[in-house]
Write a protein that holds these residues in place. Structure first.
Motif, PDB file in Angstrom:
ATOM      1  N   HIS A  80     -12.341 -27.069  -8.096  1.00 18.09           N
ATOM      2  CA  HIS A  80     -13.223 -26.370  -7.163  1.00 18.09           C
ATOM      3  C   HIS A  80     -13.274 -27.129  -5.844  1.00 18.09           C
ATOM      4  N   GLU A  81     -13.074 -26.403  -4.770  1.00 15.34           N
ATOM      5  CA  GLU A  81     -13.167 -26.966  -3.429  1.00 15.34           C
ATOM      6  C   GLU A  81     -14.430 -26.420  -2.797  1.00 15.34           C
ATOM      7  N   ASP A  82     -15.533 -27.150  -3.004  1.00  9.06           N
ATOM      8  CA  ASP A  82     -16.834 -26.640  -2.581  1.00  9.06           C
ATOM      9  C   ASP A  82     -16.924 -26.467  -1.072  1.00  9.06           C
ATOM     10  N   HIS A  83     -16.277 -27.364  -0.319  1.00  8.20           N
ATOM     11  CA  HIS A  83     -16.374 -27.285   1.134  1.00  8.20           C
ATOM     12  C   HIS A  83     -15.737 -26.004   1.676  1.00  8.20           C
ATOM     13  N   LEU A  84     -14.696 -25.536   1.001  1.00  7.45           N
ATOM     14  CA  LEU A  84     -13.967 -24.358   1.477  1.00  7.45           C
ATOM     15  C   LEU A  84     -14.225 -23.124   0.627  1.00  7.45           C
ATOM     16  N   GLU A  85     -15.005 -23.306  -0.429  1.00  9.77           N
ATOM     17  CA  GLU A  85     -15.357 -22.202  -1.336  1.00  9.77           C
ATOM     18  C   GLU A  85     -14.123 -21.543  -1.934  1.00  9.77           C
ATOM     19  N   VAL A  86     -13.206 -22.359  -2.413  1.00 10.84           N
ATOM     20  CA  VAL A  86     -12.007 -21.859  -3.097  1.00 10.84           C
ATOM     21  C   VAL A  86     -11.846 -22.613  -4.416  1.00 10.84           C
ATOM     22  N   SER A  87     -11.107 -21.994  -5.354  1.00 12.56           N
ATOM     23  CA  SER A  87     -10.810 -22.601  -6.641  1.00 12.56           C
ATOM     24  C   SER A  87      -9.347 -22.364  -6.966  1.00 12.56           C
TER      25      SER A  87
ATOM     26  N   ARG B 238      -5.009 -31.378  -1.465  1.00 11.36           N
ATOM     27  CA  ARG B 238      -5.626 -30.886  -0.236  1.00 11.36           C
ATOM     28  C   ARG B 238      -5.031 -31.669   0.937  1.00 11.36           C
TER      29      ARG B 238
END
Length: 200
Positions: free
Chosen positions: A98-105, A113
């Motif tokens: 999960h990439e919380d900063h970019l809201e992607v999974s 990254r």
């Protein structure tokens, strides 16, 4: 005033000239000869070291090609321990990152990254010519543009620290950020298997 990414800033450049006297030129030449000879001998050491590493790597690859064996995905046999094996199996127990900063999974064996920043860059172009009195005049052209870069460009090392010269000839502030909100990173799943083989 901060420089915009484009507009007046685009294509800005300026020129400086420096004059080196004959005696200063001779002193620089002597220093250059000494530096050149030092680098010449150091290059032999580096070349020898690099060739040695290349030969070692090639021998290791050749030995590996001779010893590698194809094995099934299941089961893992005791006689295959400490052997170089080749398998072709579907990956299991993949992890969702999960990439919380970019809201992607994303789901996979690893997550990479890569972060780049749009930054100011200064380039230099030098031209030298000899004068009748034996001195040398060096003409340096400084030009500026913007580009994406994964590494920070040190704008404080520009000819004018943290400043660029716009196409109008005006000096404008163009400081590249020292701290980025995100950094490049690679994360790996904890328990990925290929058949009965655990990847590490």
């Amino acid at each position: 005033q901060d420089a915009p990414f484009g507009g007046e800033f685009a294509g800005g450049e300026f020129v400086t000239e420096t004059r080196t006297g004959y005696m200063e030129k001779m002193g620089n030449a002597c220093c250059g000869v000494i530096t050149g000879l030092t680098l010449f001998f150091v290059s032999f050491v580096i070349l020898w070291w690099n060739e040695g590493r290349t030969l070692y790597t090639q021998r290791a690859l050749d030995e590996g090609m001779q010893k590698v064996v194809d094995v099934p995905c299941k089961p893992v046999k005791k006689e295959d321990n400490d052997r170089l094996v080749h398998i072709s199996c579907a990956l299991q127990h993949l992890q969702t990152f999960h990439e919380d900063h970019l809201e992607v999974s994303a789901t996979g064996a690893f997550f990479e990254r890569k972060v780049e920043m749009y930054q100011y860059k200064e380039e230099q172009r030098r031209e030298s010519h000899k004068n009748n009195d034996g001195s040398t005049t060096t003409r340096t052209t400084y030009s500026y543009h913007t580009e994406w870069s994964e590494q920070r460009i040190a704008s404080e090392r520009f000819h004018y620290p943290n400043e660029c010269v716009a196409s109008s000839g005006r000096r404008v502030r163009c400081e590249n950020p020292e701290h980025w909100p995100l950094e490049s990173e690679t994360r790996y799943a904890d328990d990925v298997h290929a058949g009965d083989f655990e990847l590490s």
